[in-house]
Design an enzyme around this catalytic site. Structure first.
Site, PDB file in Angstrom:
ATOM      1  N   GLY A  85       0.493  -1.148  -0.144  1.00  0.00           N
ATOM      2  CA  GLY A  85       0.033  -0.189  -0.057  1.00  0.00           C
ATOM      3  C   GLY A  85       0.793   1.121   0.117  1.00  0.00           C
ATOM      4  O   GLY A  85       1.918   1.330  -0.263  1.00  0.00           O
ATOM      5  N   GLN A 132       3.512   6.495  -8.095  1.00  0.00           N
ATOM      6  CA  GLN A 132       3.425   6.335  -9.434  1.00  0.00           C
ATOM      7  C   GLN A 132       4.278   4.808  -9.930  1.00  0.00           C
ATOM      8  O   GLN A 132       3.738   4.310 -10.701  1.00  0.00           O
ATOM      9  CB  GLN A 132       4.030   7.449 -10.073  1.00  0.00           C
ATOM     10  N   HIS A 164       4.299   2.157  -8.250  1.00  0.00           N
ATOM     11  CA  HIS A 164       3.568   1.050  -8.092  1.00  0.00           C
ATOM     12  C   HIS A 164       2.395   0.989  -9.405  1.00  0.00           C
ATOM     13  O   HIS A 164       2.086  -0.018  -9.854  1.00  0.00           O
ATOM     14  CB  HIS A 164       2.661   1.208  -6.955  1.00  0.00           C
ATOM     15  N   GLY A 204       8.880  -4.518  -8.701  1.00  0.00           N
ATOM     16  CA  GLY A 204       9.829  -3.297  -8.943  1.00  0.00           C
ATOM     17  C   GLY A 204      11.137  -3.513  -9.067  1.00  0.00           C
ATOM     18  O   GLY A 204      11.720  -4.272  -8.326  1.00  0.00           O
ATOM     19  N   LYS A 259      13.371  -1.391  -8.211  1.00  0.00           N
ATOM     20  CA  LYS A 259      13.638  -0.503  -7.214  1.00  0.00           C
ATOM     21  C   LYS A 259      14.069  -1.363  -6.163  1.00  0.00           C
ATOM     22  O   LYS A 259      15.076  -1.103  -5.552  1.00  0.00           O
ATOM     23  CB  LYS A 259      12.558   0.459  -6.674  1.00  0.00           C
ATOM     24  N   LEU A 290      11.197   6.786  -6.723  1.00  0.00           N
ATOM     25  CA  LEU A 290      10.144   6.889  -5.859  1.00  0.00           C
ATOM     26  C   LEU A 290       9.877   5.727  -4.764  1.00  0.00           C
ATOM     27  O   LEU A 290      10.532   4.736  -5.105  1.00  0.00           O
ATOM     28  CB  LEU A 290       8.776   6.850  -6.750  1.00  0.00           C
ATOM     29  N   SER A 335       7.701   4.533  -0.922  1.00  0.00           N
ATOM     30  CA  SER A 335       6.833   5.060   0.031  1.00  0.00           C
ATOM     31  C   SER A 335       7.514   5.610   1.138  1.00  0.00           C
ATOM     32  O   SER A 335       6.732   6.399   1.907  1.00  0.00           O
ATOM     33  CB  SER A 335       5.980   3.567   0.523  1.00  0.00           C
ATOM     34  N   ARG A 336       8.789   5.330   1.323  1.00  0.00           N
ATOM     35  CA  ARG A 336       9.357   6.044   2.629  1.00  0.00           C
ATOM     36  C   ARG A 336       9.921   7.375   2.299  1.00  0.00           C
ATOM     37  O   ARG A 336      10.082   7.890   3.329  1.00  0.00           O
ATOM     38  CB  ARG A 336      10.677   4.947   3.018  1.00  0.00           C
TER      39      ARG A 336
END
Ligand code: PAF
Length: 287
Positions: A27, A31, A33, A151, A153, A188, A190-191
């Site tokens: 969650g 962008q 995700h 991803g 990432k 990008l 979430s953290r």
């Protein structure tokens, strides 16, 4: 788009699907995700005329967080996530509670091999890849996808999942999605939301350090002379000088993330993790 929370409802929702494409998430979507979601949609539409379905999971997986990590404060933005998923081609959101996914303590776990999972992220976050592999394996069993998108990432995570799928003969195609970056080059994550305005302006320096190491590797490979340890140490020191606390900045083989010590004709990747204030960021670049 259907939103389901338990396994029985998920199985009902997915029953008619001729093909299933899966995007597991925790969650707090950005962008990056959403582009993975779009890839899943495109793959389904390309491979089936109709009747294929895309599924995203939203589950903050306690098993992959260390005792002093941010499980409790990890941002939970469920309603916004669902709206974004719906707008980006998701058919079903699976958002189990902890009781749904772990109705009893999860004592059976997937332990990935130390040479892949106890290095880099695994060395600084002990047990992280056991937690990730266990939940992903369980989610794969529940969703039974034909393909799943992760991803790049989280480069090492993608490698661990690929290895798990191959070794356990799971009939799932794993697709890696490119890292989405902000305009200044910050990957990008979430953290990134934890960063103050000042830290956010500084945060791009991690990708700049990686670019520097990648450029040194390319130049060294052409020249036939490359002191990897010195180039890695210089990249770490440059970050330290700016107030960062780097865990690692390193040049590895893409194939198995093993270290290189000099010029190499193999495909390479630079990976880094560093703390800026209280926020730990990771990034990587294929060379
Ligand atoms: O990358 C993530 O968000 C998580 O590690 C994953 C793959 C959803 C497992 O919890």
């Amino acid at each position: 788009m259907q939103i389901v929370h338990n396994l029985a409802d998920l199985h009902r929702a997915l029953k008619p699907a001729a093909l299933r494409a899966f995007v597991p998430t925790m969650g707090n979507l950005h962008q990056g995700h959403l582009e993975l979601m779009q890839m899943a949609r495109q793959e389904v539409d390309k491979r089936t005329e109709k009747g294929g379905m895309t599924v995203a999971s939203i589950f903050v997986n306690r098993l992959q967080f260390g005792p002093n990590e941010d499980f409790d404060t990890y941002p939970r933005t469920f309603e916004n996530d669902c709206a974004l998923l719906e707008a980006n081609g998701c058919d079903v959101v699976f958002a189990p509670s902890e009781k749904d996914l772990y109705p009893e303590p999860q004592v059976f776990k997937v332990h990935p091999p130390a040479e892949l999972a106890d290095i880099l992220e695994g060395a600084f976050r002990p047990g992280f890849f056991v937690g990730v592999s266990t939940v992903v394996h369980k989610l794969f069993n529940i969703v039974q996808p034909d393909l799943a998108v992760f991803g790049k990432k989280d480069y090492q995570q993608l490698m661990v999942i690929r290895r798990m799928v191959q070794q356990m003969a799971l009939p799932i195609e794993i697709i890696g999605g490119e890292t989405r970056r902000a305009e200044d080059g910050l990957a990008l994550s979430s953290r990134n939301g934890y960063l103050s305005a000042e830290e956010r302006a500084e945060a791009v320096q991690l990708s700049i350090a990686l670019k520097g190491l990648a450029a040194a590797a390319r130049a060294g490979n052409v020249a036939g002379q490359l002191d990897v340890a010195a180039a890695e140490a210089a990249a770490m020191e440059a970050l330290r000088q700016r107030g960062w606390a780097p865990d690692y900045i390193t040049l590895r083989r893409q194939h198995d993330l093993s270290p290189v010590s000099g010029p190499s004709a193999e495909p390479l990747v630079v990976l880094g993790a560093a703390k800026l204030g209280k926020t730990r960021l990771i990034d990587n670049l294929e060379v």
